[in-house]
Design an enzyme around this catalytic site. Structure first.
Site, short mmCIF file in Angstrom:
data_model
loop_
_atom_site.label_atom_id
_atom_site.label_comp_id
_atom_site.label_asym_id
_atom_site.label_seq_id
_atom_site.Cartn_x
_atom_site.Cartn_y
_atom_site.Cartn_z
N VAL A 17 0.87 -1.16 0.00
CA VAL A 17 0.00 0.00 0.00
C VAL A 17 0.91 1.22 0.00
CG1 VAL A 17 -1.73 1.34 1.27
CG2 VAL A 17 -1.93 -1.16 1.12
N GLY A 46 4.88 -6.03 -7.95
CA GLY A 46 4.08 -7.16 -8.40
C GLY A 46 2.64 -6.76 -8.63
N GLY A 229 13.85 6.27 -19.99
CA GLY A 229 12.90 7.33 -19.69
C GLY A 229 12.64 8.22 -20.88
N ARG A 231 14.58 9.53 -22.80
CA ARG A 231 15.54 9.35 -23.88
C ARG A 231 15.18 8.18 -24.79
NH1 ARG A 231 19.02 10.31 -19.37
NH2 ARG A 231 20.14 12.30 -19.53
N ASP A 254 4.13 12.33 -13.34
CA ASP A 254 4.45 11.39 -12.27
C ASP A 254 5.05 10.15 -12.92
OD1 ASP A 254 4.42 9.45 -10.26
OD2 ASP A 254 2.48 10.04 -9.48
N ALA A 257 5.64 3.98 -11.18
CA ALA A 257 5.06 2.78 -11.82
C ALA A 257 5.09 2.81 -13.34
CB ALA A 257 3.63 2.53 -11.33
N ALA A 258 5.76 3.79 -13.94
CA ALA A 258 5.86 3.79 -15.40
C ALA A 258 6.58 2.52 -15.88
CB ALA A 258 6.60 5.03 -15.88
N GLY A 259 7.61 2.11 -15.16
CA GLY A 259 8.32 0.89 -15.52
C GLY A 259 7.46 -0.35 -15.40
N ASP A 260 6.57 -0.36 -14.41
CA ASP A 260 5.68 -1.51 -14.24
C ASP A 260 4.68 -1.58 -15.39
OD1 ASP A 260 6.92 -2.15 -11.82
OD2 ASP A 260 5.61 -0.80 -10.70
N ALA A 290 1.56 6.08 -18.64
CA ALA A 290 1.52 6.00 -17.17
C ALA A 290 2.08 7.26 -16.52
CB ALA A 290 2.28 4.78 -16.68
N ARG A 293 -0.39 10.62 -15.62
CA ARG A 293 -1.38 10.70 -14.55
C ARG A 293 -0.72 10.28 -13.24
NH1 ARG A 293 -4.99 6.24 -17.52
NH2 ARG A 293 -4.10 7.42 -19.23
#
Length: 317
Positions: A17, A46, A229, A231, A254, A257-260, A290, A293
């Site tokens: 959380v 995860g 990112g 680049r 933001d 979690a962009a990588g997720d 991602a 937002r």
């Protein structure tokens, strides 16, 4: 690497959380600051990846562990509402559900502190129960927010079942990534910081990313996907061939979690049988959206949103 269409995507990893504070800038040591806003929501690599897969309209099953505290129900409800399968999520009696404390500045950059809680108390004898998530899947996603030896054992089982294994090496453990994961990974997806930690090379463009990918291939990685990112993204196969995906033009608010979300898009496309270059372009669009937002799991885009971005922006590899 040849893949065929499959049923669900299996995700094994952390469930947290998140407590998020938004600030104009990061505080200095000893400084007290007011925040713009504070929110609480689902997190953990995860859970984030599983929700992102579900948001793309693909069946997903998550395996992991939570505590039996009040936060566990918050996380469980959020994942169930998103459509994530939870049959293989375990409960540690008396344990604490993982939590993360995230600060996001006005530039969209973030700093994250994580308390692993029940994520980090998984033991070797839990592996058989967790590995049941593989049944009916051909693609598995793993990260490093559960004990590294558990990740290795699970990847060994996945490899024995001829599964495609996507290893997100975040966060890189203090002692480094276990050697076995380099040879077990079908695809490894480090960002700039993780790439430098794994190879000693900071990727800032295609040539430096190519050098870092060569290092990863030398350690056994079959496919290296290096996320840089704003680049862009570089992808490379050990058996030959590479490419570069320029960044999508979006307004980032933001990067949490962009990588997720990137990983979810990659898994979805590889599970459908797409070649690596197409899968990486789709994943890059997921990651870019991602960033537009706030939040972690809640920032994941839908398949329709990804399709719209792909249609409106040319991105040749």
């Amino acid at each position: 690497m040849t893949l065929s269409p499959t049923g669900h995507i299996a995700v094994i990893g952390s469930i947290n959380v998140d407590f998020v504070c938004r600030v104009a800038r990061f505080p200095h040591a000893g400084e007290t600051m007011h925040v713009h806003a504070a929110t609480t929501g689902l997190g953990g690599k995860g859970a984030n990846q599983a929700v992102a897969v579900a948001r793309l309209g693909t069946a997903v099953e998550l395996a992991g562990q939570m505590g039996d505290d009040a936060l566990a129900q918050v996380a469980r409800d959020a994942m169930a509402d998103a459509g994530v399968g939870l049959r293989f999520v375990r409960t540690e009696t008396g344990g604490q559900t993982g939590r993360a404390f995230i600060t996001v500045n006005d530039a969209g950059e973030n700093q994250i502190l994580v308390h692993g809680g029940a994520n980090m108390t998984l033991r070797p004898d839990d592996v058989p129960a967790l590995a049941r998530v593989f049944d009916g899947a051909r693609v598995v996603m793993v990260q490093m927010e559960i004990p590294p030896d558990i990740v290795v054992r699970l990847c060994e089982q996945a490899r024995a079942q001829d599964m495609t294994i996507i290893v997100d090496p975040a966060p890189v453990p203090p002692d480094g990534l276990p050697d076995a994961l380099f040879t077990l990974a079908t695809v490894m997806t480090p960002n700039e910081t993780e790439t430098q930690a794994l190879t000693g090379i900071l990727p800032t463009d295609a040539p430096t990313a190519r050098a870092a990918a060569a290092h990863l291939h030398g350690r056994g990685v079959a496919c290296a996907v290096i996320k840089m990112g704003a680049r862009g993204v570089f992808h490379s196969r050990r058996d030959g061939g590479d490419g570069f995906i320029p960044p999508f033009a979006v307004t980032a608010v933001d990067t949490v979690a962009a990588g997720d979300c990137f990983g979810a898009g990659l898994a979805r496309m590889l599970a459908s049988g797409a070649p690596l270059d197409q899968a990486v372009r789709y994943a890059a669009a997921c990651g870019a959206l991602a960033t537009t937002r706030p939040g972690a799991a809640e920032a994941a885009p839908t398949a329709e949103e990804v399709a719209a971005l792909l249609d409106t922006q040319e991105c040749a590899s």
